[in-house]
Structures are given as C-alpha cells and as structure tokens.
Design a protein around this motif. Structure first.
Motif, PDB file in Angstrom:
ATOM      1  N   LEU A   1       8.771   0.248   9.466  1.00 59.08           N
ATOM      2  CA  LEU A   1       7.770   0.526   8.569  1.00 59.08           C
ATOM      3  C   LEU A   1       7.699   2.082   8.112  1.00 59.08           C
ATOM      4  O   LEU A   1       7.793   2.831   9.245  1.00 59.08           O
ATOM      5  N   ARG A   2       7.976   2.570   6.947  1.00 56.96           N
ATOM      6  CA  ARG A   2       7.765   3.855   6.640  1.00 56.96           C
ATOM      7  C   ARG A   2       6.621   4.298   5.732  1.00 56.96           C
ATOM      8  O   ARG A   2       6.141   3.479   4.895  1.00 56.96           O
ATOM      9  N   ARG A   3       5.900   5.364   6.097  1.00 58.56           N
ATOM     10  CA  ARG A   3       4.784   5.920   5.450  1.00 58.56           C
ATOM     11  C   ARG A   3       5.049   7.197   5.179  1.00 58.56           C
ATOM     12  O   ARG A   3       5.139   8.215   6.199  1.00 58.56           O
ATOM     13  N   GLY A   4       5.510   7.671   4.156  1.00 59.91           N
ATOM     14  CA  GLY A   4       5.870   9.193   3.830  1.00 59.91           C
ATOM     15  C   GLY A   4       7.192   9.284   4.659  1.00 59.91           C
ATOM     16  O   GLY A   4       8.157   8.584   4.543  1.00 59.91           O
ATOM     17  N   ASN A   5       7.100  10.498   5.361  1.00 61.29           N
ATOM     18  CA  ASN A   5       8.396  10.863   6.108  1.00 61.29           C
ATOM     19  C   ASN A   5       8.269  10.028   7.630  1.00 61.29           C
ATOM     20  O   ASN A   5       9.015  10.199   8.517  1.00 61.29           O
TER      21      ASN A   5
ATOM     22  N   GLY B   1       0.883  -1.062  -0.079  1.00 59.33           N
ATOM     23  CA  GLY B   1      -0.046  -0.022  -0.039  1.00 59.33           C
ATOM     24  C   GLY B   1       0.784   1.208   0.090  1.00 59.33           C
ATOM     25  O   GLY B   1       1.714   1.330  -0.776  1.00 59.33           O
ATOM     26  N   GLU B   2       0.519   2.274   0.965  1.00 55.98           N
ATOM     27  CA  GLU B   2       1.215   3.375   0.963  1.00 55.98           C
ATOM     28  C   GLU B   2       2.599   3.277   1.963  1.00 55.98           C
ATOM     29  O   GLU B   2       3.307   4.104   1.893  1.00 55.98           O
ATOM     30  N   CYS B   3       2.876   1.958   2.262  1.00 55.16           N
ATOM     31  CA  CYS B   3       4.078   1.798   3.221  1.00 55.16           C
ATOM     32  C   CYS B   3       5.154   1.099   2.535  1.00 55.16           C
ATOM     33  O   CYS B   3       5.103   0.306   1.691  1.00 55.16           O
ATOM     34  N   ARG B   4       6.491   1.347   3.177  1.00 53.30           N
ATOM     35  CA  ARG B   4       7.681   0.954   2.735  1.00 53.30           C
ATOM     36  C   ARG B   4       8.198   0.015   3.986  1.00 53.30           C
ATOM     37  O   ARG B   4       8.190   0.348   4.929  1.00 53.30           O
ATOM     38  N   ILE B   5       8.378  -1.256   3.523  1.00 49.78           N
ATOM     39  CA  ILE B   5       8.461  -2.236   4.822  1.00 49.78           C
ATOM     40  C   ILE B   5      10.302  -2.492   4.899  1.00 49.78           C
ATOM     41  O   ILE B   5      10.579  -3.015   3.549  1.00 49.78           O
ATOM     42  N   TYR B   6      10.813  -2.170   5.892  1.00 48.70           N
ATOM     43  CA  TYR B   6      12.490  -2.724   5.803  1.00 48.70           C
ATOM     44  C   TYR B   6      12.370  -3.753   7.055  1.00 48.70           C
ATOM     45  O   TYR B   6      12.761  -3.465   8.134  1.00 48.70           O
ATOM     46  N   PRO B   7      12.671  -5.177   6.594  1.00 47.39           N
ATOM     47  CA  PRO B   7      12.592  -6.240   7.484  1.00 47.39           C
ATOM     48  C   PRO B   7      13.618  -6.245   8.345  1.00 47.39           C
ATOM     49  O   PRO B   7      13.595  -6.442   9.663  1.00 47.39           O
TER      50      PRO B   7
END
Length: 77
Positions: free
Chosen positions: A19-23, A8-14
């Motif tokens: 978890l990043r959503r925008g800033n 979705g709108e999130c970038r995941i860094y396992p």
C-alpha cells in the motif's frame, strides 16, 4: 484484481502486498491484502463475517479474532 488500484489517497499493489500513500510504503500480510482486495471488490455491499470467512479462509475454521486482527492491521496501515 488489477495490478494496482486507488482507494482514497492510497495506491494498492496486490501482487506485492503493498500500500502506498505518497512516498510512504506499507507492506501488508497476504491475508490482510486479500481482505482489502475483497472489500474493494465488494464496495457498496454490506458483508457479513461469514461471507468474509468464506472468501478469505474457505473450508478452514478460524476464530472471530483472526478476522478482527486482520481488520486491525488493515486499519493501522
């Protein structure tokens, strides 16, 4: 699991449990990240509680509340 993936709108860094959503950055507990990654890997599949227990806590007896709490934390993130 890749170094990072989008959901979705999130970038995941396992690796960093992040978890990043925008800033906005949200730090997740390791088991919560493991749950998120397992669910992402199983996208489109229906998973039972037993399957989640085996994937996240293999060989360990934990209560249903343990999984419930991890899901609550993931939803809040």
């Amino acid at each position: 699991m890749p170094e990072a993936f989008s959901m979705g709108e999130c970038r995941i860094y396992p690796a960093g449990n992040e978890l990043r959503r925008g800033n906005t950055r949200v730090q997740l507990e390791p088991k919560v990240m493991a749950l998120l990654c397992h669910l992402a890997e199983s996208a489109g599949d229906t998973l039972s509680r037993e399957q989640l227990f085996e994937a996240l806590w293999p060989g360990v007896i934990v209560s249903d509340d343990t999984l419930t709490q991890a899901i609550i934390k993931l939803r809040k993130a």
